[in-house]
Write a protein that holds these residues in place. Sequence first.
Motif, PDB file in Angstrom:
ATOM      1  N   TYR A   1      -0.992   5.686  -6.809  1.00  0.00           N
ATOM      2  CA  TYR A   1      -2.041   4.743  -7.183  1.00  0.00           C
ATOM      3  C   TYR A   1      -2.963   4.379  -6.027  1.00  0.00           C
ATOM      4  O   TYR A   1      -4.085   3.956  -6.251  1.00  0.00           O
ATOM      5  CB  TYR A   1      -1.432   3.460  -7.761  1.00  0.00           C
ATOM      6  N   TYR A   2      -2.508   4.521  -4.806  1.00  0.00           N
ATOM      7  CA  TYR A   2      -3.305   4.148  -3.633  1.00  0.00           C
ATOM      8  C   TYR A   2      -3.508   5.370  -2.756  1.00  0.00           C
ATOM      9  O   TYR A   2      -2.538   6.046  -2.398  1.00  0.00           O
ATOM     10  CB  TYR A   2      -2.601   3.034  -2.848  1.00  0.00           C
ATOM     11  N   ILE A   3      -4.777   5.649  -2.416  1.00  0.00           N
ATOM     12  CA  ILE A   3      -5.048   6.828  -1.600  1.00  0.00           C
ATOM     13  C   ILE A   3      -5.727   6.478  -0.276  1.00  0.00           C
ATOM     14  O   ILE A   3      -6.066   7.359   0.492  1.00  0.00           O
ATOM     15  CB  ILE A   3      -5.910   7.859  -2.372  1.00  0.00           C
TER      16      ILE A   3
ATOM     17  N   SER B   1      -4.667  -0.790 -11.413  1.00  0.00           N
ATOM     18  CA  SER B   1      -4.275   0.422 -12.147  1.00  0.00           C
ATOM     19  C   SER B   1      -2.779   0.431 -12.434  1.00  0.00           C
ATOM     20  O   SER B   1      -2.355   0.795 -13.531  1.00  0.00           O
ATOM     21  CB  SER B   1      -4.636   1.671 -11.340  1.00  0.00           C
ATOM     22  N   PHE B   2      -1.975   0.045 -11.452  1.00  0.00           N
ATOM     23  CA  PHE B   2      -0.525   0.029 -11.630  1.00  0.00           C
ATOM     24  C   PHE B   2      -0.105  -1.033 -12.653  1.00  0.00           C
ATOM     25  O   PHE B   2       0.735  -0.777 -13.508  1.00  0.00           O
ATOM     26  CB  PHE B   2       0.172  -0.227 -10.292  1.00  0.00           C
TER      27      PHE B   2
ATOM     28  N   ALA C   1      -5.893  -0.324  -6.826  1.00  0.00           N
ATOM     29  CA  ALA C   1      -4.594   0.324  -7.041  1.00  0.00           C
ATOM     30  C   ALA C   1      -3.633  -0.620  -7.749  1.00  0.00           C
ATOM     31  O   ALA C   1      -2.899  -0.208  -8.657  1.00  0.00           O
ATOM     32  CB  ALA C   1      -4.010   0.780  -5.705  1.00  0.00           C
TER      33      ALA C   1
ATOM     34  N   GLN D   1       0.824  -1.208   0.000  1.00  0.00           N
ATOM     35  CA  GLN D   1       0.000   0.000   0.000  1.00  0.00           C
ATOM     36  C   GLN D   1       0.860   1.260   0.000  1.00  0.00           C
ATOM     37  O   GLN D   1       0.579   2.218  -0.727  1.00  0.00           O
ATOM     38  CB  GLN D   1      -0.950  -0.009   1.205  1.00  0.00           C
TER      39      GLN D   1
ATOM     40  N   LEU E   1       2.469   1.691  -3.478  1.00  0.00           N
ATOM     41  CA  LEU E   1       1.496   2.181  -4.464  1.00  0.00           C
ATOM     42  C   LEU E   1       1.102   3.628  -4.170  1.00  0.00           C
ATOM     43  O   LEU E   1       0.878   4.421  -5.095  1.00  0.00           O
ATOM     44  CB  LEU E   1       0.258   1.272  -4.474  1.00  0.00           C
ATOM     45  N   ALA E   2       1.044   4.010  -2.894  1.00  0.00           N
ATOM     46  CA  ALA E   2       0.697   5.384  -2.516  1.00  0.00           C
ATOM     47  C   ALA E   2       1.786   6.363  -2.975  1.00  0.00           C
ATOM     48  O   ALA E   2       1.487   7.441  -3.487  1.00  0.00           O
ATOM     49  CB  ALA E   2       0.498   5.483  -1.004  1.00  0.00           C
TER      50      ALA E   2
ATOM     51  N   ALA F   1      -9.842  -1.316  -2.289  1.00  0.00           N
ATOM     52  CA  ALA F   1      -9.042  -0.149  -2.691  1.00  0.00           C
ATOM     53  C   ALA F   1      -7.625  -0.568  -3.066  1.00  0.00           C
ATOM     54  O   ALA F   1      -7.046  -0.058  -4.032  1.00  0.00           O
ATOM     55  CB  ALA F   1      -9.011   0.880  -1.562  1.00  0.00           C
ATOM     56  N   THR F   2      -7.071  -1.522  -2.327  1.00  0.00           N
ATOM     57  CA  THR F   2      -5.724  -2.012  -2.632  1.00  0.00           C
ATOM     58  C   THR F   2      -5.723  -2.758  -3.961  1.00  0.00           C
ATOM     59  O   THR F   2      -4.847  -2.553  -4.805  1.00  0.00           O
ATOM     60  CB  THR F   2      -5.215  -2.928  -1.501  1.00  0.00           C
TER      61      THR F   2
END
Length: 185
Positions: A135-137, A154-155, A151, A127, A130-131, A147-148
């Motif tokens: 990509y992770y918020i 998307s990545f 992300a 996480q 990715l943040a 959510a993970t």
Amino acid sequence: MIEAQRVIHACRVPLWLAFSAALSACDPVPVGQDVPPEPGVIKATRNGPSGAAPGTCWGRTVSPAVIETVTEQVQVKPAKVNPDGTISSLPVYKTEARPLIVTQRVDNWFETPCPEALTAEFNASLQRALAVRGYYIGAVNGEMDAATRAAIQSFQRLDGLDSGVLSLATARKLGLVAVARPPDQ
């Protein structure tokens, strides 16, 4: 008279609607529950492709079949020709439509970290990685939540892998899994 009108109205239901209603009556999954996903599509599985090394884990994306509808005219009755060569009746044709599979369905397998490696600490590091890349918020909670997974998907899309299952290549790219050293030459 009212009963007759109901029968006539029922006959106007499109065939696909009647077929789907009939199939829904055969559904073995209780109402309110999701159909279990195929192995490897939502989370890693040890049941990978044939020839996979023992002890490895795999994820999978599915490229659906491409189906085209082919419509053609088929002669049902040939023309009737008189002995003098004149045509007494024209041929009769009907239009037939049939599905044609242009491209078969394909299972695209990719190696993943095994579930026992996806600890809360690993997921928290994932996480954070990715943040940092935007990509992770969400909160860094160490859970492999929706959510993970979004992300991750998307990545990984950047490398042509459209899946929320973490690939081993992505884990290495993010610096979360050691890269195997090439053998000494």
